[in-house]
Write an enzyme that holds these catalytic residues in place. Structure first.
Site, short mmCIF file in Angstrom:
data_model
loop_
_atom_site.label_atom_id
_atom_site.label_comp_id
_atom_site.label_asym_id
_atom_site.label_seq_id
_atom_site.Cartn_x
_atom_site.Cartn_y
_atom_site.Cartn_z
N GLY A 20 55.99 29.47 -15.72
CA GLY A 20 55.86 28.49 -17.02
C GLY A 20 54.70 28.54 -17.61
O GLY A 20 54.00 29.54 -17.77
N VAL A 55 47.78 25.95 -15.11
CA VAL A 55 45.98 25.78 -15.35
C VAL A 55 45.84 24.80 -16.62
O VAL A 55 45.27 23.60 -16.36
CB VAL A 55 45.46 26.99 -15.49
CG1 VAL A 55 44.16 26.71 -15.82
CG2 VAL A 55 45.68 27.84 -14.15
N VAL A 57 44.23 24.51 -19.56
CA VAL A 57 43.17 24.09 -20.07
C VAL A 57 42.86 25.00 -21.30
O VAL A 57 41.84 24.70 -22.00
CB VAL A 57 41.85 24.21 -19.20
CG1 VAL A 57 42.12 23.18 -17.88
CG2 VAL A 57 41.65 25.59 -18.59
N LYS A 88 41.34 24.64 -36.40
CA LYS A 88 39.96 25.38 -36.08
C LYS A 88 39.68 26.46 -36.97
O LYS A 88 40.42 27.49 -37.59
CB LYS A 88 40.05 25.79 -34.58
CG LYS A 88 39.11 26.96 -34.05
CD LYS A 88 39.79 27.58 -32.92
CE LYS A 88 38.44 28.71 -32.70
NZ LYS A 88 38.97 29.51 -31.45
N PRO A 108 32.71 32.21 -38.26
CA PRO A 108 33.79 31.61 -38.93
C PRO A 108 34.99 32.57 -38.86
O PRO A 108 34.83 33.86 -38.46
CB PRO A 108 33.45 31.62 -40.33
CG PRO A 108 32.46 32.68 -40.54
CD PRO A 108 31.66 32.73 -39.28
N VAL A 196 59.78 31.63 -6.17
CA VAL A 196 60.18 33.12 -5.55
C VAL A 196 59.74 33.16 -4.16
O VAL A 196 58.87 32.81 -3.90
CB VAL A 196 59.63 33.77 -6.47
CG1 VAL A 196 59.68 35.54 -5.80
CG2 VAL A 196 60.22 33.90 -7.87
N LEU A 347 47.22 34.85 -17.20
CA LEU A 347 46.43 34.90 -16.23
C LEU A 347 46.60 35.74 -15.03
O LEU A 347 45.72 36.40 -14.27
CB LEU A 347 46.27 33.43 -15.55
CG LEU A 347 45.71 32.26 -16.42
CD1 LEU A 347 45.60 31.12 -15.84
CD2 LEU A 347 44.14 32.71 -16.99
#
Length: 522
Positions: A20, A55, A57, A88, A108, A196, A347
């Site tokens: 997920g 994770v 973050v 942003k 920018p 799994v 990741l």
């Protein structure tokens, strides 16, 4: 005929996303939305562990996120409200060039003025920084918006449009929840909870099914590995080696904290702030309810305790009682991303320091490549895998080089970390070669041999000139047509600054208005 060839005509009808978090749910949403758009008879299932935390973050995005959200059918208003998101408009790097007071520059999200018509860099250099001002400010107006705390759009601007290019800062945990609910409720993704335990393989080496801890069996034709650092499929099943880049990018630790605003009406920055430290740097981003602050550093150059002290010192006394989350960075990427009928995204594919917020962008880019050309047969999958592996090997190499660029241009010699970063042995050969070229020729499209670079020449120009890279370009004739064109772009930029300074809303005010009234939907 080989067994693989015999299976070549087998249709791809079942796509299984394993894991997920942001990666898994972006993958599931993109695939399901694409299948709905094309009408293909394909089911998308996401298998999520009951026990493994994400994770969570990655809070910075690229402008690509606007396109991703639009394509999967999430309204911008809903996204901003649900994820405590803020706008942003780029990044401000503080203390990277020489560490003296006033050492700061912007990267920018807007390209330099006239980027498709003229290279403004030689004209800026000829004027001299004293007369022309900072490069980003001379060639564009977005640095002014950031300095003034002004938003890239207004409440009457349609969703996903703006008067300046923009991305988002977001709460990663809330983002994954939004995507999960949208995937299941609106896009028909099958959500399976389970760990799994056994992969079942075909005779020719593909994954046929995954057996879960409760005995359930999830069959598939294509498996997307979003299992994070564990890389349960690409690493655990196929053993694809991991190519480390710690000799180039030294950061191998990060720690983060969440700092609530001191006042309800406190200004919200509309850019990432990256402040150099003795052995790394600190990120500082603004969300609706809090700031996300984190220290990325090299454990070979500073202890964990000293790094945490630097983080808390930066955040101020109000952070003294806040808990810190620690993350280990094993910098690098897989030697292959797509093996047999398994492709790694997020990741599980790789991870490097979040200096230019490339993590979520790589997930989006990976899923664009997969979803837009979802293989219809097993045989087509092999061709697509070769293309995908070549493309993303290139992307990872270029991202690593671009992040290294921020370090090799430093003139700081105050700590071992900064001195070690400019050692020739730590600089990729291709980057060294281009730096020699760029001393005399401005970065341009011809320097990049890939059709869709993740960081192209405008980004290199912003960093090179922001860091004060010593350049000696050929003189520009002040009477030449190009010189006149450059001045017209500068004048246009000045008018845009004046207009936006007068009418662009304050960042927090716009976020409040969106939460109360919503943006225009088209």
């Amino acid at each position: 005929m080989t067994e693989r060839a015999g299976a070549g005509d087998r249709p791809v009808r079942r796509v299984v996303v394993v894991g997920g978090g942001s990666a898994g749910w972006i993958a599931a949403c993109r695939l399901a939305a694409q299948v709905r758009r094309t009408g293909d008879d394909v089911t998308v299932t996401l298998v999520e562990s009951r026990t493994v935390p994400t994770v969570g973050v990655g809070e910075g995005t690229w402008p690509t996120m606007r396109n991703t959200l639009a394509r999967i059918g999430v309204a911008e208003t809903d996204f901003i409200r649900a994820c405590d998101a803020a706008f942003k408009q780029g990044a401000r790097f503080v203390g990277w060039a020489d560490g003296t007071p006033g050492d700061a520059y912007y990267h920018p999200l807007n390209p330099p003025a006239g980027a498709t018509e003229i290279d403004m860099a030689p004209h800026w250099l000829q004027r001299g920084e004293g007369e022309g001002g900072a490069f980003a400010d001379w060639v564009d107006y977005q640095a002014m918006l950031c300095d003034a705390g002004l938003a890239p759009k207004s409440i009457v601007t349609p969703e996903y449009a703006g008067h300046a290019n923009y991305a988002y800062h977001l709460d990663a945990g809330k983002f994954a929840t939004l995507l999960r609910d949208h995937a299941v409720d609106a896009l028909g993704v099958v959500h399976v909870l389970g760990d799994v335990v056994i992969p079942h393989m075909t005779d020719h080496g593909d994954i046929a099914a995954l057996e879960l801890a409760d005995g359930a069996r999830v069959e598939g034709d294509l498996f997307v590995d979003c299992t994070g650092f564990a890389a349960r499929l690409i690493g655990g099943v196929y053993g694809v080696p991991f190519r480390r880049c710690g000799d180039v990018l030294f950061a191998d630790r990060a720690m983060a904290l969440q700092l609530p605003y001191a006042e309800e009406d406190e200004a919200i920055t509309c850019h990432t702030v990256a402040t150099a430290q003795d052995a790394g740097w600190i990120w500082d981003i603004g969300l609706w309810t809090r700031r996300g602050i984190g220290h990325v550093y090299s454990s070979a150059h500073v202890s964990d305790d000293a790094a945490e002290a630097a983080l808390r010192r930066y955040a101020g006394p109000r952070a003294d009682t806040l808990s810190v989350r620690r993350i280990t960075i094993d910098a690098g990427h897989r030697e292959q991303f797509w093996k047999n009928n398994c492709v790694a995204v997020g990741l599980s594919a790789g991870f490097i320091e979040p200096l230019e917020a490339s993590a979520l962008m790589l997930i989006e880019t990976s899923m664009d490549a997969i979803a837009d050309r979802l293989p219809r047969t097993r045989q087509a999958m092999d061709v697509m895998a070769r293309q995908f592996n070549a493309t993303f090997t290139h992307h990872w190499m270029r991202i690593i080089e671009f992040l290294k660029l921020h370090y090799v241009l430093t003139r700081r010699t105050d700590t071992d970390f900064w001195r070690d970063n400019v050692a020739a042995a730590s600089i990729p050969d291709a980057l060294q070669e281009r730096l020699e070229l760029w001393r005399h020729h401005s970065p341009g499209p011809q320097d990049f041999d890939h059709a869709r670079e993740v960081f192209s020449w405008p980004s290199y120009q912003y960093v090179l000139h922001g860091m004060g890279f010593a350049s000696s370009f050929a003189p520009v004739d002040p009477a030449s047509p190009d010189a006149g064109l450059a001045q017209r772009f500068v004048a246009r930029n000045g008018r845009a600054k004046d207009e936006l300074r007068a009418r662009a809303p304050r960042h927090r005010d716009l976020l409040r208005a969106i939460r109360e009234h919503g943006l225009q939907r088209v």
